[in-house]
Design a protein around this motif. Structure first.
Motif, short mmCIF file in Angstrom:
data_model
loop_
_atom_site.label_atom_id
_atom_site.label_comp_id
_atom_site.label_asym_id
_atom_site.label_seq_id
_atom_site.Cartn_x
_atom_site.Cartn_y
_atom_site.Cartn_z
N GLU A 36 11.14 6.21 0.29
CA GLU A 36 10.10 5.34 -0.26
C GLU A 36 9.24 4.68 0.81
O GLU A 36 8.01 4.59 0.68
N ARG A 37 9.89 4.19 1.89
CA ARG A 37 9.18 3.34 2.85
C ARG A 37 9.21 3.86 4.29
O ARG A 37 8.49 3.33 5.13
N GLY A 41 10.40 0.86 7.59
CA GLY A 41 9.79 0.03 6.57
C GLY A 41 10.75 -0.84 5.77
O GLY A 41 10.34 -1.42 4.76
#
Length: 211
Positions: A36-37, A41
Motif C-alpha cells: 500500500e505505502r 511509508g
C-alpha cells in the motif's frame, strides 16, 4: 505464592503458539503495508495497529521494522539453501535426458513450489515498495548457482572474464523470469515454469520461441 506465580505463567506450548500467531500477524501486516505505502511509508506503530498487537510485543522480538523485514528475508534465504546441494549434483547427461523428454527437473519444480508458497511476501519485497537489496540476494543465491550448476564441467571453475559475464547475464535473466512470474500472479504451474527455465537456457538465437 508459588501456585499464584505458576497460574500466571503460560505453558511453553501456549507461548510458542502466541509467538507464531504474532509473527504471522506481523508478516501479513508488513506485506499489506509494503504493497500500500512502500517500506518507507509506515512506522512500527502502523505495523502494530494493522497486526492488532501492542508495541511491547513487537519490541520483545524486533529492534525496528528493518529487523522485522530482515528476519523474514533471512528465513527465505535459509530455506533456499536446501536447493543448493541439488544444484551441485546436476550432471549434463541428467539434464539432457530431461530436456530430450521435455520433462521438468524435479528440484526446479520444488523451487517454484516454494516460491509460490512465499508469493505474497516476494511480490511485496521485490516490488517498487519493497527492498531493492533482496532481488540481488535472490539472484546470487539461486539464479547464479543454477546457471553455474548447468554449465559444462570444464567451465564451472574457469576464471575467464567471459565465463563470469556469461553466468551474470543468465543469472540476471533468471531473476527477471522469477520476478515476471510473481508480478503476473504466478499463473503458470511450477511444472510449466521449470520447463520454461530449461527451455530459456538452451534456446538459440533465431530459433522459434516456443516451449
Amino acid at each position: 505464592m508459588e501456585s499464584g506465580e505458576g497460574a500466571r505463567s503460560a505453558p511453553p506450548c501456549c507461548e510458542d503458539r502466541r509467538i507464531t500467531r504474532s509473527k504471522r500477524a506481523l508478516r501479513d501486516a508488513l506485506i499489506e503495508l509494503m504493497e500500500e505505502r512502500g517500506f518507507d511509508g509506515f512506522t512500527v506503530n502502523d505495523l502494530c495497529v494493522r497486526a492488532d498487537l501492542n508495541r511491547g510485543t513487537f519490541y520483545n522480538h524486533y529492534h525496528d521494522k528493518e529487523a522485522l523485514l530482515a528476519a523474514f528475508e533471512g528465513e527465505i534465504m535459509h530455506d533456499l539453501e536446501r536447493f543448493q546441494a541439488q544444484m551441485q549434483e546436476l550432471t549434463m547427461p541428467y539434464l539432457w535426458a530431461h530436456k530430450a523428454k521435455k520433462r521438468p527437473l524435479p528440484f526446479l519444480v520444488e523451487l517454484f513450489d516454494y516460491l509460490r508458497e512465499q508469493g505474497d511476501f516476494l511480490h511485496a519485497v521485490l516490488g517498487p515498495g519493497g527492498d531493492v537489496r533482496f532481488g540481488p540476494r535472490l539472484r546470487d543465491s539461486v539464479c547464479m548457482n543454477l546457471v553455474q550448476s548447468i554449465l559444462h564441467e570444464r567451465y564451472r571453475n574457469d576464471p575467464a572474464p567471459f565465463v563470469g559475464y556469461y553466468v551474470a547475464f543468465f543469472a540476471s535473466a533468471y531473476l527477471g523470469v522469477i520476478e515476471r512470474w510473481i508480478e503476473a500472479g504466478m499463473q503458470e504451474s511450477s511444472e510449466e515454469m521449470a520447463l520454461i527455465a530449461m527451455r530459456l537456457f538452451f534456446i538459440k538465437p533465431g530459433e522459434s520461441i516456443k516451449l
